[in-house]
Design a protein around this motif. Structure first.
Motif, PDB file in Angstrom:
ATOM      1  N   GLN A  32       0.837  -1.203   0.000  1.00  0.00           N
ATOM      2  CA  GLN A  32       0.000   0.000   0.000  1.00  0.00           C
ATOM      3  C   GLN A  32       0.868   1.247   0.000  1.00  0.00           C
ATOM      4  OE1 GLN A  32      -2.576  -0.386   3.433  1.00  0.00           O
ATOM      5  NE2 GLN A  32      -4.232  -1.223   2.205  1.00  0.00           N
ATOM      6  N   VAL A  43      -1.548   5.623 -11.751  1.00  0.00           N
ATOM      7  CA  VAL A  43      -0.647   4.736 -11.026  1.00  0.00           C
ATOM      8  C   VAL A  43      -0.597   3.381 -11.724  1.00  0.00           C
ATOM      9  CG1 VAL A  43      -0.232   3.541  -8.845  1.00  0.00           C
ATOM     10  CG2 VAL A  43      -0.980   5.923  -8.840  1.00  0.00           C
ATOM     11  N   TRP A  45       1.517  -0.459 -11.493  1.00  0.00           N
ATOM     12  CA  TRP A  45       2.434  -1.339 -10.753  1.00  0.00           C
ATOM     13  C   TRP A  45       3.259  -2.148 -11.752  1.00  0.00           C
ATOM     14  CZ3 TRP A  45       3.098  -1.331  -5.488  1.00  0.00           C
ATOM     15  CH2 TRP A  45       2.162  -0.630  -4.747  1.00  0.00           C
ATOM     16  N   PHE A  60      -5.683  -4.509  -7.865  1.00  0.00           N
ATOM     17  CA  PHE A  60      -5.092  -3.208  -7.527  1.00  0.00           C
ATOM     18  C   PHE A  60      -6.177  -2.320  -6.903  1.00  0.00           C
ATOM     19  CE2 PHE A  60      -1.395  -4.410  -9.794  1.00  0.00           C
ATOM     20  CZ  PHE A  60      -1.809  -5.070 -10.949  1.00  0.00           C
ATOM     21  N   VAL A  62      -8.033   0.706  -5.049  1.00  0.00           N
ATOM     22  CA  VAL A  62      -7.778   2.153  -4.990  1.00  0.00           C
ATOM     23  C   VAL A  62      -8.802   2.777  -4.050  1.00  0.00           C
ATOM     24  CG1 VAL A  62      -7.662   4.310  -6.288  1.00  0.00           C
ATOM     25  CG2 VAL A  62      -6.848   2.183  -7.330  1.00  0.00           C
ATOM     26  N   GLU A  66      -5.004   6.525  -1.871  1.00  0.00           N
ATOM     27  CA  GLU A  66      -4.342   5.293  -1.441  1.00  0.00           C
ATOM     28  C   GLU A  66      -4.437   4.253  -2.554  1.00  0.00           C
ATOM     29  OE1 GLU A  66      -4.728   4.028   2.727  1.00  0.00           O
ATOM     30  OE2 GLU A  66      -5.468   2.136   1.913  1.00  0.00           O
ATOM     31  N   HIS A  67      -3.299   3.707  -2.945  1.00  0.00           N
ATOM     32  CA  HIS A  67      -3.228   2.703  -4.011  1.00  0.00           C
ATOM     33  C   HIS A  67      -2.584   1.443  -3.434  1.00  0.00           C
ATOM     34  CE1 HIS A  67      -4.175   5.534  -7.364  1.00  0.00           C
ATOM     35  NE2 HIS A  67      -3.697   6.407  -6.485  1.00  0.00           N
ATOM     36  N   CYS A  84       5.796   0.892  -7.794  1.00  0.00           N
ATOM     37  CA  CYS A  84       4.590   1.695  -7.996  1.00  0.00           C
ATOM     38  C   CYS A  84       5.013   2.976  -8.718  1.00  0.00           C
ATOM     39  CB  CYS A  84       3.928   2.020  -6.659  1.00  0.00           C
ATOM     40  SG  CYS A  84       2.481   3.081  -6.818  1.00  0.00           S
ATOM     41  N   ALA A  86       3.882   6.481 -10.535  1.00  0.00           N
ATOM     42  CA  ALA A  86       2.801   7.469 -10.629  1.00  0.00           C
ATOM     43  C   ALA A  86       3.206   8.546 -11.625  1.00  0.00           C
ATOM     44  CB  ALA A  86       2.515   8.085  -9.262  1.00  0.00           C
TER      45      ALA A  86
END
Length: 1025
Positions: A32, A43, A45, A60, A62, A66-67, A84, A86
């Protein structure tokens, strides 16, 4: 809404990074992170440089900012580093975390006790191992406590106990402690029991059993908490119970704290037997809760900390200490200073069930006041979990999907750190959660406590996803303890306690202990041996440092204050320092110190000094120089050391004692420079006849030379002949023109020494002999020094771009504003440019934003707002834009009376079924009143109407009844207007001697002139909107 071309936004920024995860094969792993940006970033991954896609095992989730990455059924191939990434239009950021997949341990058959004999002496020896560790206990004062540990190992280990990091014989009062050695069950090891007779409150603490043998050391700990037994009623019912605290013999100390800040009280008490401490507030015993923390610090002091103080916390706090020898008290009176600007309606404590929701709500004085939400010291950002709503003056926080860790203190904060505080209680299997974080020094004991609703609940402790050893866990009734004795850096991490579907987590942080630096070397001596060398000797420090170390040697030129490092050596002995180690000739002193990972020792200075002379070497020699007629020719070389040298031109020595010189009157001018190791000779504005000149340099050990060649420039500048200075206004077209002597000859443009690049805002054109640089719409940043450079010649332009002057459009005249206390006053100034810089002044001093003064900008409109004006806020205000000013005079009047009419008591006589109107006029149209009859607030109905018109408030009885007789009050703040209404079946005779001439029916009051009806009902303004 899309951002315009001028709005660059903000690049992604990680507020919380993903943490490494260790998971057993087949388990679930979750990463997280929290990332912000404007516009909100996309975002993705990745693993192994490849983006990951959602599948049956990979998702994933969301939640706002918060991801997460959720991996189910982990396989060994899933191990690795996950990234991660972004990205938005303003930039990119990334964070990474490792996932480790562990193979589940293979089950081993449990051998019988007879099959597990200890190895014979001399064979299979090993470090101590705890067979059973001590268990944490919660007992009442006076109970007997036995803590037992059993340890195996060969040779048999030595066992001993400690309390709170001290040996038992170092504890202040340990006369009631007893140690009972023995053998472990089955004779497989040794045991040592600690027996505490008649436990006292000071016996509470962490007890650690240590086991040592030549192969190693092991330890296990337990927590003992001794509680005060409940008060029992006196044997004699008529006997009065003794006072909890004796009356104070002297006046208490006074302590002031601002509302919302913390108050910390510390009491240091000594005595034998060790005293028992109890805190009291306003004569009542205090118990620890969310906002009252009680603990003992590292120095032995007893601490009471009141968090986020409120007005209700003010009062007398007493620390009562007692033992069998007597009692003593220490007291302090806490005063809470309330802020000038307060919440209209503060937060209230709320409760909620786990997995449910709770709502916190408060009101601010003005809808324009910004607020922020906090959980203790953590700022809460709007997301699906923390929904934040603003409706006028109402501020609301909705917490979704409640967890045990959501239990705590929440704050709504206005500007100036004005806070409203409330407790949120989460009801579930866990009654008392873990702290948000726990900081422990390396080597200290870490204790974590959890209280559950159900007694005997089976809890589970883990750190970073890995189970913790059973020897450091213990439970009794509702209490569950985790004791980590002598923590190290490896113990740091995220510690979690699980019971059923509920869990609570804390971040355990281990801080390094500061170590003492090593001692200095000894017996330092200097010997002057061979020419241009010095011999330095010394011995190692006593005692020698426990960690690896080196010696650092430094030098200082006599007469200077600076010490410079020469070199470092690993072993003590003799070191020879040659002249090559110093930069310039001179007398030098030396010193030495010891350096390790824990710091450095003090310096030891060698007695005396040594004269050393550096030996120069040529590092970078002279090179032939080729320049155009009229340019400067620069010759330079670098030496290995700082030393003086001599320059020659065509065999003639050049004087270097002057900054600039001349070979002979009317001949070539030159400049000699020396900066550290570099020597330079600059021949200024050389001519064609200087071509072929020979330049030389000489110093001890170095001689070098180079030749000068003058080239004929293939082109000349026709215009401009001199430097040109130009001034423009923003958005003007700027054209710089340089005319050369040859057609289509190449030239380059430079700005501030850097070659320019063509773009939409900068165009370069060539038209025959003319070279032009064009700025279609100049900006302030385009100001600078421009150069058109070609073979050996340049033309220079100094360009200045300025903003056009700013003009104030409104107001054009002096504005006078009159308001009363607590009104909102707004001063508005409109300028002719949205990007113009505007400053506000009050009584000649530039104003600063705060709780009671807000500055706003909206396009060309600039506002100064006083949300709740007070008489001291009045004065002379100025809005300054460029060279122009707008003037405002603000007068704030303190209102002495809200009610304008009636000024005295009014008597009203009426006949049943008549219409009666009671009228009250106020000084301001927005004021709110309260109508009462015979002391009780009236309720509007068809038979009783309440009307509001500008500054007039009316109570109307459309058809008055006999029971409507009574005393009516129109109330506002501490003022009221009184009306006595008398209702009869019919009027009395006009000739009656009992007729009261003061009785009348008040139907309507004449109109009153209004002076502020054009203003909004909630604020006074000045200037144009």
């Amino acid at each position: 809404m899309k951002a315009g071309s001028g709005d660059q936004g903000s690049p992604p920024c990680f507020l919380r990074f993903p943490r490494p995860v260790r998971v057993v094969s087949g388990g679930e792993a979750e990463l997280q992170c929290v990332v912000l940006g404007e516009p909100p970033p996309i975002v993705v991954w990745e693993k192994g440089g490849q983006p990951l896609a959602a599948s049956e095992r990979l998702s994933f989730p969301v939640d706002g900012a918060e991801h997460g990455l959720l991996l189910s059924g982990a396989l060994p191939t899933d191990a690795g580093v996950y990234v991660c990434r972004a990205r938005n239009s303003a930039g990119e950021a990334y964070a990474a975390a490792a996932v480790t997949v562990l193979e589940p341990p293979a089950p081993e058959p449990e051998p019988q006790a007879a099959e597990r004999p200890l190895p014979q002496p001399g064979a299979g020896e090993g470090a101590p191992v705890f067979l059973t560790g001590p268990g944490s206990q919660w007992v009442l004062r006076g109970a007997e406590v036995v803590l037992t540990c059993q340890v195996g190992g060969l040779p048999e280990p030595t066992l001993y106990w400690e309390k709170d990091g001290m040996a038992l014989d170092e504890v202040w009062d340990s006369s009631h402690f007893a140690l009972v050695p023995g053998r472990a069950e089955g004779g497989r090891g040794v045991s040592l029991a600690l027996r505490i007779l008649a436990a006292r409150l000071p016996d509470s603490g962490v007890y650690v059993c240590h086991a040592r043998n030549p192969h190693g050391h092991a330890q296990a700990g337990a927590l003992l908490q001794v509680h005060q037994p409940p008060e029992s009623p006196p044997a004699d019912p008529d006997e009065a119970p003794p006072p909890v605290v004796e009356p104070l013999k002297c006046a208490p100390k006074t302590f002031w704290v601002n509302e919302g800040k913390h108050a910390k009280f510390r009491c240091y008490v000594m005595g034998k037997p060790e005293p028992e401490i109890e805190w009291h507030w306003e004569g009542r015993p205090l118990l620890p809760d969310r906002r009252r923390l009680m603990y003992r610090d590292r120095d032995g002091g007893f601490v009471l900390k009141v968090l986020y103080c409120q007005a209700k916390d003010r009062g007398l706090y007493v620390c009562a200490a007692r033992n069998s020898a007597g009692q003593t008290l220490s007291a302090v009176r806490l005063h809470v200073k309330e802020p000038r600007l307060r919440f209209t309606r503060p937060l209230q404590d709320v409760e909620g069930r786990e997995h449910g929701i709770v709502v916190l709500e408060c009101k601010v004085p003005n809808s324009r006041i910004p607020t922020a939400w906090f959980r203790e010291d953590q700022r809460l950002l709007p997301c699906r979990k923390y929904e934040q709503i603003e409706e006028g003056t109402v501020r609301r926080l909705i917490i979704h999907r409640l967890k045990a860790d959501d239990d705590g203190v929440y704050l709504c904060e206005m500007r100036g750190r004005v806070r409203s505080v409330a407790n949120v209680t989460v009801k579930g299997p866990i009654l008392k959660r873990l702290p948000r974080k726990l900081d422990v020094l390396e080597g200290e004991n870490a204790v974590l406590l959890v209280e559950t609703r159900e007694a005997g609940s089976e809890g589970h402790w883990s750190r970073d996803g890995e189970d913790l050893p059973a020897t450091c866990q213990s439970s009794s009734g509702h209490m569950h303890a985790l004791v980590l004795p002598g923590v190290t850096r490896e113990d740091a991490g995220e510690v979690t306690f699980n019971v059923g579907n509920s869990r609570t987590t804390t971040l355990l942080r281990v801080k390094c202990v500061k170590h003492s630096p090593p001692g200095p070397p000894v017996l330092a001596e200097m010997f002057k041996g061979h020419k241009n060398t010095v011999l330095l000797t010394w011995k190692p420090p006593e005692p020698a440092p426990e960690t690896p170390f080196i010696y650092r040697l430094e030098r200082q030129e006599v007469g200077s204050e600076d010490w410079v490092q020469c070199f470092s050596v690993e072993k003590a002995g003799a070191v020879e320092v040659p002249g090559d180690c110093v930069p310039v000739e001179g007398d030098y002193r030396f010193r030495v110190c010891t350096v390790s990972e824990h710091g450095r020792s003090s310096h030891v200075v060698f007695q005396g000094s040594a004269h050393l002379v550096p030996t120069a070497r040529l590092v970078a020699g002279l090179e032939d120089v080729q320049v155009y007629d009229g340019e400067d020719a620069v010759f330079s070389l670098d030496l290995s050391t700082i030393i003086q040298g001599t320059w020659f031109l065509n065999g003639q020595e050049l004087k270097s004692d002057e900054p600039e010189g001349q070979v002979e009157p009317g001949a070539l001018r030159y400049c000699v420079e020396q900066k550290g190791l570099q020597h330079r000779l600059i021949l200024q504005s050389v001519k064609h006849q200087d071509s072929g000149a020979l330049v030389g340099f000489s110093c001890p050990g170095v001689q070098d030379s180079a030749a000068l060649t003058i080239q004929e420039s293939p082109v000349h500048i026709l215009s401009p002949q001199d430097r040109v200075s130009l001034t423009f206004t923003t958005s003007e077209r700027v054209v710089l023109t340089c005319e050369l002597s040859r057609l289509d000859f190449p030239a380059s443009w430079y700005k501030d020494g850097q070659e320019v690049m063509e773009s939409e805002s900068l165009v370069v054109k060539v038209d025959g002999r003319k070279h032009r640089l064009i700025l279609p719409a100049a900006e302030v940043r385009d100001s600078g020094e421009f150069e058109c450079r070609t073979e050996g010649v340049s033309a220079f332009f100094s360009v200045t771009v300025q903003d056009p002057p700013v003009h104030i459009l409104d107001p054009q005249e002096h504005v006078f504003v009159h308001a009363i206390t607590s009104e909102c006053v707004m001063l508005t100034c409109e300028v002719d440019r949205e990007d113009a810089e505007v400053h506000w002044y009050k009584d000649g001093q530039e104003v600063e934003e705060g709780d009671f003064l807000v500055l706003e900008n909206e396009g060309p409109h600039h506002r100064l707002v006083l949300p709740a004006a007070q008489p001291p806020d009045g004065g002379e205000f100025q809005c300054v834009a460029g060279e122009e000013r707008a003037y405002f005079t603000v007068t704030i009047t303190d209102v002495s009376s809200w009610i304008v009419y009636p000024s005295g008591k009014v008597y009203v006589a009426a006949v049943r079924l008549e219409r009666v109107v009671l009228t009250c006029e106020l000084c301001r149209p927005w004021a709110e009143v309260r109508w009462t009859k015979d002391g009780e607030e009236v309720v509007e109905s068809p038979a009783l109407l309440l009307q509001k018109e500008d500054t007039v408030r009316r109570l109307v009885l459309p058809a008055v009844q006999l029971e409507d007789s009574g005393e009516y009050l129109c109330e506002i703040d501490d003022e009221s207007a009184s009306f006595t209404v008398t209702v009869t079946e019919s009027y009395q005779s006009q000739d009656s001697s009992n007729n009261n001439p003061d009785l009348c029916v008040l139907l309507k009051k004449p109109k009153t002139r209004r002076l502020w009806s054009r203003f909004p009902p909630w604020r006074r303004t000045a200037g144009a909107e």
